[in-house]
Design a protein around this motif. Structure first.
Motif, PDB file in Angstrom:
ATOM      1  N   HIS A 366      42.856 -24.815 -54.739  1.00 25.80           N
ATOM      2  CA  HIS A 366      41.778 -24.181 -55.489  1.00 25.80           C
ATOM      3  C   HIS A 366      40.586 -23.808 -54.620  1.00 25.80           C
ATOM      4  CE1 HIS A 366      43.956 -25.248 -59.129  1.00 25.80           C
ATOM      5  NE2 HIS A 366      44.021 -26.508 -58.700  1.00 25.80           N
ATOM      6  N   GLY A 367      40.650 -24.104 -53.339  1.00 30.60           N
ATOM      7  CA  GLY A 367      39.596 -23.664 -52.431  1.00 30.60           C
ATOM      8  C   GLY A 367      39.856 -22.250 -51.918  1.00 30.60           C
ATOM      9  N   ARG A 368      39.150 -21.865 -50.889  1.00 30.40           N
ATOM     10  CA  ARG A 368      39.329 -20.532 -50.315  1.00 30.40           C
ATOM     11  C   ARG A 368      40.667 -20.451 -49.596  1.00 30.40           C
ATOM     12  NH1 ARG A 368      38.103 -18.440 -45.366  1.00 30.40           N
ATOM     13  NH2 ARG A 368      37.141 -20.422 -44.756  1.00 30.40           N
ATOM     14  N   PRO A 369      41.418 -19.354 -49.786  1.00 31.47           N
ATOM     15  CA  PRO A 369      42.688 -19.203 -49.057  1.00 31.47           C
ATOM     16  C   PRO A 369      42.462 -19.315 -47.551  1.00 31.47           C
ATOM     17  CG  PRO A 369      42.508 -17.546 -50.776  1.00 31.47           C
ATOM     18  CD  PRO A 369      41.164 -18.210 -50.703  1.00 31.47           C
ATOM     19  N   ASP A 370      43.324 -20.072 -46.917  1.00 25.84           N
ATOM     20  CA  ASP A 370      43.205 -20.323 -45.474  1.00 25.84           C
ATOM     21  C   ASP A 370      41.828 -20.885 -45.124  1.00 25.84           C
ATOM     22  OD1 ASP A 370      45.736 -19.234 -45.301  1.00 25.84           O
ATOM     23  OD2 ASP A 370      44.964 -17.219 -44.888  1.00 25.84           O
ATOM     24  N   GLY A 371      41.282 -21.708 -46.036  1.00 22.17           N
ATOM     25  CA  GLY A 371      39.934 -22.236 -45.843  1.00 22.17           C
ATOM     26  C   GLY A 371      39.925 -23.561 -45.119  1.00 22.17           C
ATOM     27  N   ASN A 372      38.765 -24.211 -45.205  1.00 21.93           N
ATOM     28  CA  ASN A 372      38.541 -25.484 -44.525  1.00 21.93           C
ATOM     29  C   ASN A 372      38.321 -26.593 -45.570  1.00 21.93           C
ATOM     30  OD1 ASN A 372      38.555 -24.276 -41.898  1.00 21.93           O
ATOM     31  ND2 ASN A 372      36.467 -23.559 -42.299  1.00 21.93           N
TER      32      ASN A 372
END
Length: 458
Positions: A366-372
């Motif tokens: 549920h975070g940013r795609p390819d995120g941290n």
């Protein structure tokens, strides 16, 4: 077949009555025996004193022979032979060569047998009991025998024994009546518990047994039974909830899976691309069903408190393993772990691992795609904190509490799931006497924090 009272009240009454009977009877018999021993000892002492005095009057006794009634009329009441008056129930006999050569006192209707040895003896003759003391009289071999009728002592013994029996019976009856009345009062708390137990119902949500404050043993029993009923009720409610949730949530994926299977069966010549998409959809539904059942099972086990014993858990080691596996599941997401110090808590490794895995997967999905995703482990003021932060869109403040509920999914989510992840995390936090909070991360996404008591020194 031995009869035994069935009721507790009857058993207590019978036991106490029997105990009182034994104690009173033994005490009475000991007293009676002591009195009888004292009376008989007094008789023996009187016989010895009388024998000593008669020896001094032996010449007079020998001179008068065995004539007991040759007193002059004015001599009645005189005591010339050691208190051996007519009517004294005493008798003195002088013996020589196995024959009575003189006697003085009250002679029984039936002749008493001659002694075969010196010393004390008890004689039974014509229904009367005599106590006898025999000893040497002079160097010529004559012997002196002093006798005393002890029927009065025998009657006193019988009367005292009968009195003890009557007192014992009355004491047993009084004890039984008192105990029967007292136990009725003392057993009222147990009767209240019994009445409450008969009213136990599976649909009852309030405490089912009355609270008893005394006596202490019954109060402890009341608390133990209420605790047991609470646990049973919790387990039953958990089972009902699991059944209802499983039936509701599994209906949609199973229906979808069935439709896809029927489509494949009706179209055996379906083109390869369409068949691949259908198989992929079936695989997704299968994973969804498996994840849903696993989540529901974990929640039900936690609701019912069906948990193993607590053990020390090294959170730093557990967190490092969880992050390593999360990297394999989500290779496009960058996980950064910060664990400044070792941390240990008392809990269940499997439950803590489930909570951590759900937070790590939730941040990746549920975070940013390819995120941290930042993962931090800290200790402060006797507690351990695990925080997982992402740089995705986050959750609005007014929806954060709702998102902890079961089967709740955000309106903007782009990932499939059962909606049980955050509910599982919150349950594990509460089971470990901790808390679970959702807030905004420094990157603008969601920061999820678990706080649990520390088991090690701060």
């Amino acid at each position: 077949m031995r009869w035994r009272p069935r009721g507790l009240r009857s058993q207590i009454t019978a036991a106490i009555a029997a105990l009182v009977t034994v104690v009173v009877a033994l005490a009475g018999l000991v007293i009676v025996a002591r009195i009888d021993h004292r009376d008989r000892t007094d008789v023996d002492r009187q016989l010895a004193a009388r024998a000593q005095k008669v020896r001094q009057d032996a010449d007079k006794l020998l001179g008068q022979g065995d004539h007991e009634d040759d007193h002059a009329e004015g001599d009645e009441g005189r005591d010339d032979y050691g208190g051996l008056l007519a009517g004294s129930q005493s008798l003195v006999r002088l013996l020589s060569d196995g024959k009575v050569i003189a006697q003085r006192g009250d002679s029984p209707p039936t002749a008493l047998p001659l002694p075969d040895r010196d010393g004390y003896r008890t004689i039974e003759a014509d229904g009367e009991t005599w106590r006898s003391l025999t000893g040497p009289l002079n160097p010529a071999g004559d012997r002196l025998e002093v006798l005393q009728d002890v029927d009065s002592i025998e009657r006193r013994l019988a009367d005292n024994t009968a009195l003890v029996a009557a007192v014992t019976a009355l004491a047993a009856l009084a004890a039984a009546a008192g105990v029967w009345t007292t136990t009725r009062i003392l057993l009222q708390p147990l009767q209240r518990l019994r009445t409450g137990a008969l009213a136990v119902s599976a649909d009852t949500t309030a405490p089912q047994l009355p609270e008893v404050t005394h006596p202490q043993e019954v109060a402890d029993l009341s608390r133990a039974l209420n605790t047991m009923l609470d646990q049973l009720r919790t387990s039953m409610e958990s089972t009902r909830r699991f059944t209802a949730d499983a039936g509701h949530e599994l209906r949609t994926p199973l229906t979808s899976l069935g439709v896809t299977i029927e489509a494949l069966q009706r179209n055996p010549d379906l083109p390869a691309p369409q068949r691949a998409r259908a198989l992929a959809a079936m695989s997704n539904e299968h994973h969804r069903i498996t994840g849903l059942l696993t989540g529901l099972q974990t929640l039900a086990r936690g609701d019912a408190h069906a948990l193993p014993d607590r053990t020390p858990v090294a959170l730093d080691v557990l967190l490092e393993e969880a992050v390593t596996h999360a990297v394999r599941r989500h290779p496009t997401v960058t996980y950064r772990l910060t664990a400044d110090t070792p941390a240990t808590v008392n809990g269940w490794p499997a439950g803590l691992r489930t909570a951590i895995d759900n937070l790590l997967d939730n941040a990746a999905l549920h975070g940013r795609p390819d995120g941290n995703v930042d993962v931090r482990l800290t200790r402060a003021e006797g507690e351990v904190r695990i925080s997982v932060s992402d740089d995705g869109p986050g959750i609005p403040p007014d929806q954060r509490q709702t998102m902890k509920e079961r089967f709740t999914r955000g309106p903007r989510t782009r990932a499939t799931g059962s909606g049980l992840g955050l509910a599982l995390v919150e349950q594990q936090a509460h089971l470990h006497q901790g808390t679970f909070h959702l807030a905004q991360s420094p990157a603008g996404g969601l920061r999820a924090t678990i706080k649990v008591p520390s088991a090690g020194p701060v």
